[in-house]
Design a protein around this motif. Structure first.
Motif, PDB file in Angstrom:
ATOM      1  N   LEU A 138       0.842  -1.193   0.000  1.00  0.00           N
ATOM      2  CA  LEU A 138       0.000   0.000   0.000  1.00  0.00           C
ATOM      3  C   LEU A 138       0.875   1.240   0.000  1.00  0.00           C
ATOM      4  O   LEU A 138       1.847   1.326   0.760  1.00  0.00           O
ATOM      5  CB  LEU A 138      -0.906   0.018   1.240  1.00  0.00           C
ATOM      6  CG  LEU A 138      -1.669  -1.270   1.560  1.00  0.00           C
ATOM      7  CD1 LEU A 138      -2.417  -1.131   2.869  1.00  0.00           C
ATOM      8  CD2 LEU A 138      -2.618  -1.633   0.433  1.00  0.00           C
ATOM      9  N   THR A 139       0.532   2.203  -0.833  1.00  0.00           N
ATOM     10  CA  THR A 139       1.282   3.452  -0.870  1.00  0.00           C
ATOM     11  C   THR A 139       0.381   4.599  -1.277  1.00  0.00           C
ATOM     12  O   THR A 139      -0.631   4.405  -1.960  1.00  0.00           O
ATOM     13  CB  THR A 139       2.483   3.350  -1.827  1.00  0.00           C
ATOM     14  OG1 THR A 139       3.291   4.532  -1.719  1.00  0.00           O
ATOM     15  CG2 THR A 139       2.024   3.200  -3.266  1.00  0.00           C
ATOM     16  N   ALA A 140       0.743   5.796  -0.824  1.00  0.00           N
ATOM     17  CA  ALA A 140       0.116   7.043  -1.260  1.00  0.00           C
ATOM     18  C   ALA A 140       1.249   7.934  -1.735  1.00  0.00           C
ATOM     19  O   ALA A 140       2.150   8.274  -0.952  1.00  0.00           O
ATOM     20  CB  ALA A 140      -0.658   7.693  -0.117  1.00  0.00           C
ATOM     21  N   VAL A 141       1.233   8.314  -3.003  1.00  0.00           N
ATOM     22  CA  VAL A 141       2.406   8.935  -3.595  1.00  0.00           C
ATOM     23  C   VAL A 141       2.015   9.999  -4.607  1.00  0.00           C
ATOM     24  O   VAL A 141       0.949   9.939  -5.227  1.00  0.00           O
ATOM     25  CB  VAL A 141       3.280   7.840  -4.263  1.00  0.00           C
ATOM     26  CG1 VAL A 141       2.536   7.201  -5.426  1.00  0.00           C
ATOM     27  CG2 VAL A 141       4.622   8.374  -4.700  1.00  0.00           C
ATOM     28  N   ARG A 142       2.883  11.000  -4.745  1.00  0.00           N
ATOM     29  CA  ARG A 142       2.736  12.051  -5.774  1.00  0.00           C
ATOM     30  C   ARG A 142       4.115  12.294  -6.367  1.00  0.00           C
ATOM     31  O   ARG A 142       5.023  12.745  -5.676  1.00  0.00           O
ATOM     32  CB  ARG A 142       2.168  13.341  -5.183  1.00  0.00           C
ATOM     33  CG  ARG A 142       2.077  14.488  -6.199  1.00  0.00           C
ATOM     34  CD  ARG A 142       1.348  15.687  -5.641  1.00  0.00           C
ATOM     35  NE  ARG A 142       2.010  16.260  -4.480  1.00  0.00           N
ATOM     36  CZ  ARG A 142       1.562  17.326  -3.824  1.00  0.00           C
ATOM     37  NH1 ARG A 142       0.433  17.913  -4.208  1.00  0.00           N
ATOM     38  NH2 ARG A 142       2.221  17.789  -2.780  1.00  0.00           N
ATOM     39  N   THR A 143       4.294  11.986  -7.636  1.00  0.00           N
ATOM     40  CA  THR A 143       5.608  12.082  -8.255  1.00  0.00           C
ATOM     41  C   THR A 143       5.740  13.344  -9.108  1.00  0.00           C
ATOM     42  O   THR A 143       4.751  13.998  -9.444  1.00  0.00           O
ATOM     43  CB  THR A 143       5.879  10.859  -9.151  1.00  0.00           C
ATOM     44  OG1 THR A 143       5.031  10.942 -10.310  1.00  0.00           O
ATOM     45  CG2 THR A 143       5.587   9.575  -8.411  1.00  0.00           C
ATOM     46  N   ARG A 144       6.960  13.628  -9.453  1.00  0.00           N
ATOM     47  CA  ARG A 144       7.216  14.710 -10.393  1.00  0.00           C
ATOM     48  C   ARG A 144       6.618  14.334 -11.739  1.00  0.00           C
ATOM     49  O   ARG A 144       6.761  13.198 -12.187  1.00  0.00           O
ATOM     50  CB  ARG A 144       8.726  14.939 -10.516  1.00  0.00           C
ATOM     51  CG  ARG A 144       9.120  15.981 -11.558  1.00  0.00           C
ATOM     52  CD  ARG A 144      10.603  16.243 -11.511  1.00  0.00           C
ATOM     53  NE  ARG A 144      11.388  15.021 -11.692  1.00  0.00           N
ATOM     54  CZ  ARG A 144      11.638  14.460 -12.867  1.00  0.00           C
ATOM     55  NH1 ARG A 144      11.139  15.002 -13.985  1.00  0.00           N
ATOM     56  NH2 ARG A 144      12.379  13.380 -12.951  1.00  0.00           N
ATOM     57  N   HIS A 191      -1.939   9.914  -5.588  1.00  0.00           N
ATOM     58  CA  HIS A 191      -2.589   8.662  -5.931  1.00  0.00           C
ATOM     59  C   HIS A 191      -2.426   7.677  -4.774  1.00  0.00           C
ATOM     60  O   HIS A 191      -1.358   7.596  -4.168  1.00  0.00           O
ATOM     61  CB  HIS A 191      -1.981   8.042  -7.193  1.00  0.00           C
ATOM     62  CG  HIS A 191      -2.200   8.848  -8.426  1.00  0.00           C
ATOM     63  ND1 HIS A 191      -3.411   8.886  -9.086  1.00  0.00           N
ATOM     64  CD2 HIS A 191      -1.361   9.666  -9.118  1.00  0.00           C
ATOM     65  CE1 HIS A 191      -3.307   9.672 -10.137  1.00  0.00           C
ATOM     66  NE2 HIS A 191      -2.080  10.163 -10.180  1.00  0.00           N
ATOM     67  N   ARG A 192      -3.495   6.952  -4.513  1.00  0.00           N
ATOM     68  CA  ARG A 192      -3.431   5.821  -3.585  1.00  0.00           C
ATOM     69  C   ARG A 192      -3.312   4.548  -4.421  1.00  0.00           C
ATOM     70  O   ARG A 192      -4.136   4.303  -5.308  1.00  0.00           O
ATOM     71  CB  ARG A 192      -4.669   5.759  -2.690  1.00  0.00           C
ATOM     72  CG  ARG A 192      -4.745   6.888  -1.662  1.00  0.00           C
ATOM     73  CD  ARG A 192      -5.752   6.530  -0.583  1.00  0.00           C
ATOM     74  NE  ARG A 192      -5.971   7.608   0.347  1.00  0.00           N
ATOM     75  CZ  ARG A 192      -5.224   7.854   1.426  1.00  0.00           C
ATOM     76  NH1 ARG A 192      -4.187   7.058   1.668  1.00  0.00           N
ATOM     77  NH2 ARG A 192      -5.501   8.846   2.227  1.00  0.00           N
ATOM     78  N   ILE A 211      -4.728  -1.757  -7.773  1.00  0.00           N
ATOM     79  CA  ILE A 211      -5.887  -0.901  -7.520  1.00  0.00           C
ATOM     80  C   ILE A 211      -5.378   0.530  -7.376  1.00  0.00           C
ATOM     81  O   ILE A 211      -4.556   0.822  -6.505  1.00  0.00           O
ATOM     82  CB  ILE A 211      -6.637  -1.322  -6.249  1.00  0.00           C
ATOM     83  CG1 ILE A 211      -7.040  -2.789  -6.322  1.00  0.00           C
ATOM     84  CG2 ILE A 211      -7.869  -0.445  -6.037  1.00  0.00           C
ATOM     85  CD1 ILE A 211      -7.618  -3.327  -5.032  1.00  0.00           C
ATOM     86  N   VAL A 212      -5.858   1.434  -8.228  1.00  0.00           N
ATOM     87  CA  VAL A 212      -5.412   2.824  -8.241  1.00  0.00           C
ATOM     88  C   VAL A 212      -6.586   3.729  -7.891  1.00  0.00           C
ATOM     89  O   VAL A 212      -7.616   3.718  -8.571  1.00  0.00           O
ATOM     90  CB  VAL A 212      -4.831   3.218  -9.618  1.00  0.00           C
ATOM     91  CG1 VAL A 212      -4.404   4.676  -9.612  1.00  0.00           C
ATOM     92  CG2 VAL A 212      -3.648   2.317  -9.964  1.00  0.00           C
ATOM     93  N   ASP A 213      -6.437   4.484  -6.826  1.00  0.00           N
ATOM     94  CA  ASP A 213      -7.434   5.471  -6.390  1.00  0.00           C
ATOM     95  C   ASP A 213      -8.810   4.841  -6.164  1.00  0.00           C
ATOM     96  O   ASP A 213      -9.832   5.520  -6.303  1.00  0.00           O
ATOM     97  CB  ASP A 213      -7.549   6.610  -7.412  1.00  0.00           C
ATOM     98  CG  ASP A 213      -6.250   7.385  -7.541  1.00  0.00           C
ATOM     99  OD1 ASP A 213      -5.482   7.422  -6.555  1.00  0.00           O
ATOM    100  OD2 ASP A 213      -5.987   7.953  -8.625  1.00  0.00           O
ATOM    101  N   CYS A 214      -8.847   3.576  -5.850  1.00  0.00           N
ATOM    102  CA  CYS A 214     -10.088   2.864  -5.580  1.00  0.00           C
ATOM    103  C   CYS A 214     -11.051   2.884  -6.759  1.00  0.00           C
ATOM    104  O   CYS A 214     -12.241   2.628  -6.606  1.00  0.00           O
ATOM    105  CB  CYS A 214     -10.776   3.442  -4.334  1.00  0.00           C
ATOM    106  SG  CYS A 214      -9.772   3.350  -2.835  1.00  0.00           S
ATOM    107  N   LYS A 215     -10.542   3.181  -7.936  1.00  0.00           N
ATOM    108  CA  LYS A 215     -11.396   3.265  -9.122  1.00  0.00           C
ATOM    109  C   LYS A 215     -10.955   2.269 -10.186  1.00  0.00           C
ATOM    110  O   LYS A 215     -11.775   1.543 -10.743  1.00  0.00           O
ATOM    111  CB  LYS A 215     -11.380   4.685  -9.699  1.00  0.00           C
ATOM    112  CG  LYS A 215     -11.891   5.750  -8.728  1.00  0.00           C
ATOM    113  CD  LYS A 215     -11.768   7.136  -9.327  1.00  0.00           C
ATOM    114  CE  LYS A 215     -12.234   8.213  -8.354  1.00  0.00           C
ATOM    115  NZ  LYS A 215     -12.065   9.576  -8.907  1.00  0.00           N
ATOM    116  N   LYS A 216      -9.657   2.261 -10.482  1.00  0.00           N
ATOM    117  CA  LYS A 216      -9.140   1.359 -11.502  1.00  0.00           C
ATOM    118  C   LYS A 216      -8.595   0.098 -10.826  1.00  0.00           C
ATOM    119  O   LYS A 216      -7.810   0.177  -9.898  1.00  0.00           O
ATOM    120  CB  LYS A 216      -8.025   2.046 -12.301  1.00  0.00           C
ATOM    121  CG  LYS A 216      -8.495   3.287 -13.040  1.00  0.00           C
ATOM    122  CD  LYS A 216      -7.349   3.939 -13.782  1.00  0.00           C
ATOM    123  CE  LYS A 216      -7.805   5.202 -14.502  1.00  0.00           C
ATOM    124  NZ  LYS A 216      -6.687   5.866 -15.205  1.00  0.00           N
TER     125      LYS A 216
END
Length: 293
Positions: A87-93, A150-151, A164-169
């Motif tokens: 599990l990760t929550a991340v925001r990249t360049r 993004h989660r 699972i990306v953002d609980c949507k995809k």
């Protein structure tokens, strides 16, 4: 007759004893907080605090000079779990194509890796060298390098891996590994880089946890939301005399949760790791931390 009865009872106990001895050491192990294990809260070189997804959340901004690693055995003393959630929550360049986490064996073989960008890659290689490179799972059409939070939840179970990306995809790919896969924990685990590779992670990260079993990956969408209570903006827009009517807050869709789930365990408190210490010479080919350009 009584002696035979006792022998019969002992024979009945043999399968039970053998079954108990066959239970892997990682079974029932608590979640591993990778950020805490790599001493992110103490703000090592190249790491500083940043604002997380929600106002009360604490994240960490990682820049290029950061070198964050630790012996894998220190994080997983009982061995790496066969089936697990990441599990990760991340925001990249924006536009970044770099690893988030890499696990090497004592011989320097890259066994596990998560690479952000386009496409999203999940790397896995067990003790038998499976799956072979052509069969490594690739999630095309997904890119997390857009400068947004993004989660991400990764569930590895049996012969498949689910993203699972953002609980949507939600996308599942085959993972043709051996029937009893093992990952060597006598090597090293590195955050945001690969050995002798110039590509490094740059961005913000709020969470990075590895949990035995896959239920945590599916439960993560039920426990957390991308939208925060009391929405806020980093740069408030100008106020107008007539405010646009807001639509009701959309709840993220609920994903199917496997049956017979166990309650979430508390994250294990890990001691102060030696972030630049590698296993002894002879067990790992590098006697000092390799330079990360």
């Amino acid at each position: 007759m009584e002696r035979c009865s006792r022998c019969h009872r002992l024979l009945l106990l043999v399968p039970l004893v053998l079954g108990l001895s066959a239970v892997p050491a990682w079974a029932g192990a608590p979640p591993v907080d990778v950020l805490r294990a790599l001493r992110f809260p103490s703000l090592p070189d190249g790491v500083r605090r940043a604002r997380g997804i929600c106002p009360a959340d604490v994240a960490y901004r990682v820049s290029r000079p950061a070198q964050l690693s630790a012996p894998t055995r220190q994080l997983f003393p009982g061995g790496f779990p066969k089936d697990f959630s990441l599990l990760t929550a991340v925001r990249t360049r924006p536009g970044l194509q770099a690893p988030l986490l890499t696990l090497y064996s004592a011989q320097g073989v890259r066994q596990l890796g998560l690479e952000l960008g386009r496409p999203f890659r999940f790397l896995y290689e067990d003790q038998t060298g499976r799956p072979r490179p052509p069969a490594q799972p690739v999630f095309r059409g997904l890119s997390l390098a857009d400068g947004k939070w993004h989660r991400v939840a990764v569930a590895v179970k049996g012969q498949s891996v689910t993203l699972i990306v953002d609980c949507k995809k939600r996308v599942t790919r085959p993972l043709p590994r051996s029937a009893r896969p093992l990952l060597d924990t006598h090597g090293v685990i590195i955050f945001g880089a690969r050995i002798l590779d110039e590509e490094v992670f740059e961005g913000d990260i709020q969470e990075l946890v590895i949990v035995p079993g896959v239920q945590a990956a599916y439960e993560s969408c039920e426990q957390k939301e991308l939208e925060c209570e009391g929405a806020w903006r980093e740069r408030p827009q100008k106020q107008h005399s007539h405010r646009a009517q807001r639509s009701p807050k959309q709840q993220p869709p609920r994903l199917h949760r496997p049956q017979n789930q166990e309650p979430q365990r508390q994250v294990r408190e890990l001691g102060e790791p030696q972030t630049t210490a590698y296993p002894r010479e002879g067990r790992y080919p590098y006697t000092s931390p390799p330079p990360l350009h």
